[in-house]
Design a protein around this motif. Structure first.
Motif, PDB file in Angstrom:
ATOM      1  N   THR A 155      -0.921  -0.922   7.485  1.00 23.79           N
ATOM      2  CA  THR A 155      -1.482   0.394   7.815  1.00 23.79           C
ATOM      3  C   THR A 155      -0.716   1.170   8.652  1.00 23.79           C
ATOM      4  OG1 THR A 155      -3.708  -0.818   7.834  1.00 23.79           O
ATOM      5  CG2 THR A 155      -3.526   1.446   9.141  1.00 23.79           C
ATOM      6  N   SER A 176       1.430   6.524  -6.829  1.00 19.05           N
ATOM      7  CA  SER A 176       0.148   6.940  -7.343  1.00 19.05           C
ATOM      8  C   SER A 176       0.102   7.807  -8.691  1.00 19.05           C
ATOM      9  CB  SER A 176      -0.864   7.416  -6.217  1.00 19.05           C
ATOM     10  OG  SER A 176      -0.220   8.828  -5.843  1.00 19.05           O
ATOM     11  N   THR A 184       2.695   8.479   5.308  1.00 15.51           N
ATOM     12  CA  THR A 184       1.836   9.489   4.833  1.00 15.51           C
ATOM     13  C   THR A 184       1.765  10.849   5.700  1.00 15.51           C
ATOM     14  OG1 THR A 184      -0.282   8.369   5.787  1.00 15.51           O
ATOM     15  CG2 THR A 184       0.186   8.184   3.400  1.00 15.51           C
ATOM     16  N   LEU A 219      -6.119   3.201  -4.076  1.00 15.72           N
ATOM     17  CA  LEU A 219      -5.139   4.055  -3.437  1.00 15.72           C
ATOM     18  C   LEU A 219      -4.884   5.444  -4.176  1.00 15.72           C
ATOM     19  CD1 LEU A 219      -2.468   1.325  -2.657  1.00 15.72           C
ATOM     20  CD2 LEU A 219      -3.943   2.309  -1.042  1.00 15.72           C
ATOM     21  N   ARG A 220      -5.332   5.575  -5.308  1.00 18.56           N
ATOM     22  CA  ARG A 220      -5.268   6.710  -6.241  1.00 18.56           C
ATOM     23  C   ARG A 220      -6.357   7.478  -5.809  1.00 18.56           C
ATOM     24  NH1 ARG A 220      -4.094   6.942 -12.658  1.00 18.56           N
ATOM     25  NH2 ARG A 220      -3.548   9.216 -12.804  1.00 18.56           N
ATOM     26  N   PRO A 231      -5.541   6.723   1.363  1.00 20.72           N
ATOM     27  CA  PRO A 231      -4.960   5.287   1.104  1.00 20.72           C
ATOM     28  C   PRO A 231      -5.371   4.450   2.464  1.00 20.72           C
ATOM     29  CG  PRO A 231      -3.397   7.220   1.586  1.00 20.72           C
ATOM     30  CD  PRO A 231      -4.842   7.884   1.207  1.00 20.72           C
ATOM     31  N   THR A 254       0.836   3.940  -2.861  1.00 17.68           N
ATOM     32  CA  THR A 254       0.762   5.426  -2.750  1.00 17.68           C
ATOM     33  C   THR A 254       1.704   6.422  -3.288  1.00 17.68           C
ATOM     34  OG1 THR A 254      -0.553   4.942  -0.704  1.00 17.68           O
ATOM     35  CG2 THR A 254       0.202   6.950  -0.963  1.00 17.68           C
ATOM     36  N   LEU A 311       1.735   2.486   6.489  1.00 17.28           N
ATOM     37  CA  LEU A 311       1.185   3.702   5.685  1.00 17.28           C
ATOM     38  C   LEU A 311       0.870   4.993   6.547  1.00 17.28           C
ATOM     39  CD1 LEU A 311       0.159   3.881   2.686  1.00 17.28           C
ATOM     40  CD2 LEU A 311      -2.354   3.179   3.410  1.00 17.28           C
ATOM     41  N   PHE A 345      -4.445  -0.559  -6.707  1.00 19.45           N
ATOM     42  CA  PHE A 345      -3.815   0.799  -7.326  1.00 19.45           C
ATOM     43  C   PHE A 345      -4.873   1.816  -7.659  1.00 19.45           C
ATOM     44  CE2 PHE A 345       0.246  -1.774  -8.443  1.00 19.45           C
ATOM     45  CZ  PHE A 345       0.552  -1.874  -7.052  1.00 19.45           C
ATOM     46  N   ASN A 362      -6.885   0.872   2.256  1.00 19.50           N
ATOM     47  CA  ASN A 362      -6.085  -0.302   2.448  1.00 19.50           C
ATOM     48  C   ASN A 362      -6.778  -1.070   3.479  1.00 19.50           C
ATOM     49  OD1 ASN A 362      -3.580  -1.843   2.536  1.00 19.50           O
ATOM     50  ND2 ASN A 362      -3.112  -1.074   4.414  1.00 19.50           N
ATOM     51  N   ALA A 369       0.760  -1.191   0.093  1.00 16.11           N
ATOM     52  CA  ALA A 369       0.042   0.085   0.130  1.00 16.11           C
ATOM     53  C   ALA A 369       0.748   1.262   0.094  1.00 16.11           C
ATOM     54  CB  ALA A 369      -0.942   0.075   1.180  1.00 16.11           C
ATOM     55  N   SER A 370       2.090   1.265   0.803  1.00 12.29           N
ATOM     56  CA  SER A 370       2.612   2.396   0.844  1.00 12.29           C
ATOM     57  C   SER A 370       3.528   2.784  -0.734  1.00 12.29           C
ATOM     58  CB  SER A 370       3.889   2.223   2.021  1.00 12.29           C
ATOM     59  OG  SER A 370       3.156   2.319   3.203  1.00 12.29           O
TER      60      SER A 370
END
Length: 283
Positions: A250, A25, A257, A80-81, A85, A22, A253, A77, A89, A18-19
Motif C-alpha cells: 500500500t 491497467s 499513484t 485494480l482496473r 487501486p 495499476t 502504491l 488485475f 489492494n 499492485a503497483s
C-alpha cells in the motif's frame, strides 16, 4: 538461506504487484495475466529439461495450481482496473482472514475459536472502511457504481488465494519446480481466453518491460522462494511475516499513484493487519 530470508524475499517481490498491475491497467487482463505467468515460469524450464520429474504432479494438484495462480491474479488485475487501486489492494489482503474463517471448513481437525471470530470481524471492518473511503476517489453517478463493483473481484481474489493456500495442505507434496508448470499452464489458458474474448492490442517497449518485471518478480520468483520458505520453516512464523506485505504494498502504491495517506486508508490497513496477526496467534 534460512526460511525467514526466503519469506522476506517473497514479500519484497509481492510488494510491487499492485503497483505494476495499476501501471499496466490499460492492457486486457487475460493478456497481462497470461504473459506474466508464462514469463514467471521460465526459471523452472532448465530444471524440467534436465529431469522431467521436476514437473511431475497429479492432475488434482495441477488443477489446484491453475485455480490459485490463474484465478487469483486475474481477479486482482480486474479489481485494480475497476476500483480505486489502494482500497482494492487492501481488500485483496483480506485473504489471511479468509484463511482463518475457512480453515475449519476446508481442513479436518481445525476448529474456530472466539478469537478467530473477533479477528474476522476486525478484518471485515477494515474492508468496509476501505470501501467507504473510496468515495473520495470515485466520481459520482455511474462512475461510483463502477468503482464499488470493482471491490467484488478484489474479494474474490482474496477468497481464491486463501482457499488455494489451505487446499495445498490436502494434496500430496510436490517439488517447488512444479510451480513453473502451474504458471505455464495458467498463462497459456489466459492467452487463449485473450484470443477468444478480448481485442488484440499492441504492447509498447515500456509495456513489455513492465510485464517482464511483473512476470519475473511477483508472478514468478516470489512463488518459488515462498514455497522454499514454507518447506524449510514454521508456517505460523512465516505467516506472521507475510503481514508486512499489505503495509509495504500500500505504501508503494500510494507513492506511485501520488495519493496522500488518508485516515480511511491508514485505519483500514491497521484493522486488517491487526486482525490477521490476531487470527494467527489464536490456537
Amino acid at each position: 538461506m534460512s526460511s525467514t530470508v526466503y519469506a522476506l524475499l517473497a514479500i519484497a517481490l509481492w510488494t510491487s504487484l499492485a503497483s505494476l498491475g495499476t501501471a499496466l491497467s490499460h492492457l486486457p487482463p487475460f493478456l497481462l495475466t497470461g504473459l506474466a505467468l508464462i514469463i514467471g515460469s521460465v526459471p523452472s524450464w532448465p530444471l524440467v529439461l534436465r529431469d522431467r520429474r521436476a514437473w511431475k504432479v497429479p492432475p488434482r494438484t495441477l488443477a489446484l495450481g491453475i485455480y490459485g495462480l490463474f484465478g487469483y491474479h486475474f481477479l486482482l488485475f480486474i479489481a485494480l482496473r475497476h476500483a480505486p487501486p489502494v482500497e482494492a489492494n487492501l481488500v485483496n489482503y483480506l485473504w489471511p482472514l479468509f484463511m482463518v474463517v475457512l480453515a475449519p471448513v476446508l481442513l479436518p481437525g481445525v476448529s474456530l475459536r472466539p478469537l478467530h471470530v473477533v479477528a474476522a470481524l476486525l478484518g471485515f471492518a477494515g474492508a468496509a472502511t476501505a470501501i467507504l473511503g473510496a468515495r473520495s476517489g470515485v466520481a459520482p453517478g455511474a462512475g461510483a457504481a463502477a468503482g464499488y463493483w470493482g471491490f467484488l473481484p478484489a474479494l474474490g481474489s482474496a477468497f481464491i488465494w486463501a482457499s488455494y493456500s489451505l487446499w495445498t495442505k490436502r494434496v500430496a507434496a510436490f517439488p517447488t519446480s512444479a510451480i513453473g508448470l502451474f504458471g505455464l499452464v495458467s498463462g497459456a489458458l489466459s492467452l487463449i481466453c485473450h484470443a477468444l474474448l478480448e481485442p488484440p492490442v499492441a504492447l509498447s517497449t515500456r509495456d513489455w518491460l513492465l510485464v517482464a518485471l511483473c512476470g519475473l518478480g511477483p508472478l514468478g520468483a516470489a512463488f518459488f522462494v515462498w514455497d522454499m520458505a514454507l518447506k524449510r520453516g514454521d508456517a505460523r512464523q512465516i505467516g506472521i511475516l507475510s503481514y508486512i506485505t499489505p503495509l509495504a504494498s500500500t505504501s508503494l502504491l500510494l507513492a506511485v499513484t501520488g495519493r496522500p495517506l488518508t485516515w480511511s486508508i491508514a485505519l483500514a490497513a491497521a484493522l486488517i493487519i491487526a486482525a490477521a496477526v490476531m487470527g494467527t496467534r489464536a490456537r
